[in-house]
Design an enzyme around this catalytic site. Sequence first.
Site, PDB file in Angstrom:
ATOM      1  CG  ASP A   1       5.710   4.060   1.976  1.00 49.98           C
ATOM      2  OD1 ASP A   1       5.407   4.780   2.834  1.00 49.98           O
ATOM      3  OD2 ASP A   1       4.543   3.860   1.278  1.00 49.98           O
TER       4      ASP A   1
ATOM      5  CG  PHE B   1      -1.776   1.309   1.153  1.00 48.22           C
ATOM      6  CD1 PHE B   1      -2.887   1.193   0.235  1.00 48.22           C
ATOM      7  CD2 PHE B   1      -1.704   2.369   1.832  1.00 48.22           C
ATOM      8  CE1 PHE B   1      -3.668   2.595   0.175  1.00 48.22           C
ATOM      9  CE2 PHE B   1      -2.300   3.783   1.706  1.00 48.22           C
ATOM     10  CZ  PHE B   1      -3.350   3.533   0.972  1.00 48.22           C
TER      11      PHE B   1
ATOM     12  CE  LYS C   1      -1.494   6.966   6.842  1.00 47.67           C
ATOM     13  NZ  LYS C   1      -0.899   5.844   5.894  1.00 47.67           N
TER      14      LYS C   1
HETATM   15  C1  LIG Z   1      -1.072   5.981   4.291  1.00 46.95           C
HETATM   16  C2  LIG Z   1      -0.041   5.287   3.508  1.00 46.95           C
HETATM   17  C3  LIG Z   1       0.393   6.044   2.291  1.00 46.95           C
HETATM   18  C4  LIG Z   1      -0.334   7.137   1.850  1.00 46.95           C
HETATM   19  O1  LIG Z   1      -0.521   8.319   2.640  1.00 46.95           O
HETATM   20  P1  LIG Z   1      -1.791   9.322   2.371  1.00 46.95           P
HETATM   21  O2  LIG Z   1      -1.321  10.525   3.368  1.00 46.95           O
HETATM   22  O3  LIG Z   1      -3.005   8.634   2.446  1.00 46.95           O
HETATM   23  O4  LIG Z   1      -1.487   9.619   0.857  1.00 46.95           O
HETATM   24  C5  LIG Z   1       1.562   5.665   1.567  1.00 46.95           C
HETATM   25  N1  LIG Z   1       2.277   4.642   2.048  1.00 46.95           N
HETATM   26  C6  LIG Z   1       1.924   3.986   3.256  1.00 46.95           C
HETATM   27  C7  LIG Z   1       2.793   2.755   3.695  1.00 46.95           C
HETATM   28  C8  LIG Z   1       0.835   4.193   3.994  1.00 46.95           C
HETATM   29  O5  LIG Z   1       0.494   3.893   5.132  1.00 46.95           O
END
Ligand SMILES: *Cc1c(COP(=O)(O)O)cnc(C)c1O
Length: 406
Positions: A226, A141, A255
Amino acid sequence: MTLTEKLIDKEKQVSAHNYSPLPVVMSRANGVWMYDVEGKKYLDMLSAYSAVSHGHCHPRMVKVLHEQSQKLCLSSRAFYTEVLGPFLEKLCSVSKMDQALPMNSGAEAVETAIKGARRWGYQIKRIPENLAEIIVCERNFHGRTSGIISFSSEPSYKKGFGPFMPGFKTIPYSDAKALKEAITPNTCAFLVEPVQGEGGLYVPSLGWLKEVEKICRENRVLLIVDEIQSGLGRTGKWFASNYEDIQPDGMTIGKALGGGVFPISALVGKKELMDVFTPGSHGSTWGGNALAAAVGLEALTILEEEHLIERSAKLGIHLLNRLKGLKSPLIKEVRGIGLWAGVEIDPQKARARTICEMLVKRGVLSKETHETVIRFAPPLVIEQSEIEWGIEQLVWVLENYKPENS
Ligand SMILES: *Cc1c(COP(=O)(O)O)cnc(C)c1O
């Protein structure tokens, strides 16, 4: 109609239905507690998917947001500001990187990483034009833009949104051999979550990331982690990749970087990667705005000064032990690291969604992911007694679950 029903009805009429919220209407929050419009109190064990790691409305976050908002909010990157430098310096220092490129949402940071990796591939690795490949993992994700969903393995994220962006290759998670085999002379990067959160809370086998780093080095492939959800203390270290003592080339952060009060994200990286960005090649009107920079710097400072990362490590062990000790036939497996746990429900016996709905009624907020996993990611400021109370509610729900609730 109750006030709650009225407000849900209103939102359903005017909001696109791209979410299916639990039936509770929030009005205010403080620390680990949220309050709905009827005044009922809930223990937040979701933290907006880790974006509220500092707890709701942390007094220092609210203060810096307020003070900076009265001074300078947005100048655009057409000018320097006095706050962006100090913020990015701190961000580079905690992530052990050379430079940062600030954006707003997590998905934008990932898009930035993709652009950077591709350009590095052409300019530095000399991959023939338009042939660069990025390797990603199954169950990944990385966000919701049309570029990012192009390499998602989740059909519901993709259906009806094609045509998709080419240039991505998918391999199984936590599989070093598959990575080795997938690499070609045109591979510019491996993009990976050190722990898969949305995918269902999968913690890879220890040693895998270290091996990944070695494979990437040997083949001149960038390693981009990520850490948008796994970073900033969620797993009990600054970044989940710190567990393996690796040195990635790039890292996406988001986040919790906004301290629960303002959206901020960034790609941080080694100079060789970050140097490919030249004026005009990338940008964002709000990216790196003064308000975000002040908020981001304070968010990082609080993590350090309030020892929230050590707290996550310590309380995380307690949370995981308690969950693993639950003897319920509905539970198939418990996975987790730091204050981040996934309880996999046996789909033959119960629906995770129903359990979450029952938990809400008991005053505990959590959210299912991929239909079978209940995710717990409380704010890092949570007390052990509050975790205990949350677990007690879960025990009650597991004991009182009846299939006809579904
Ligand atoms: C939440 C998340 C994203 C996307 O972040 P948004 O602020 O919702 O665009 C990307 N990578 C990971 C691992 C995430 O948990």
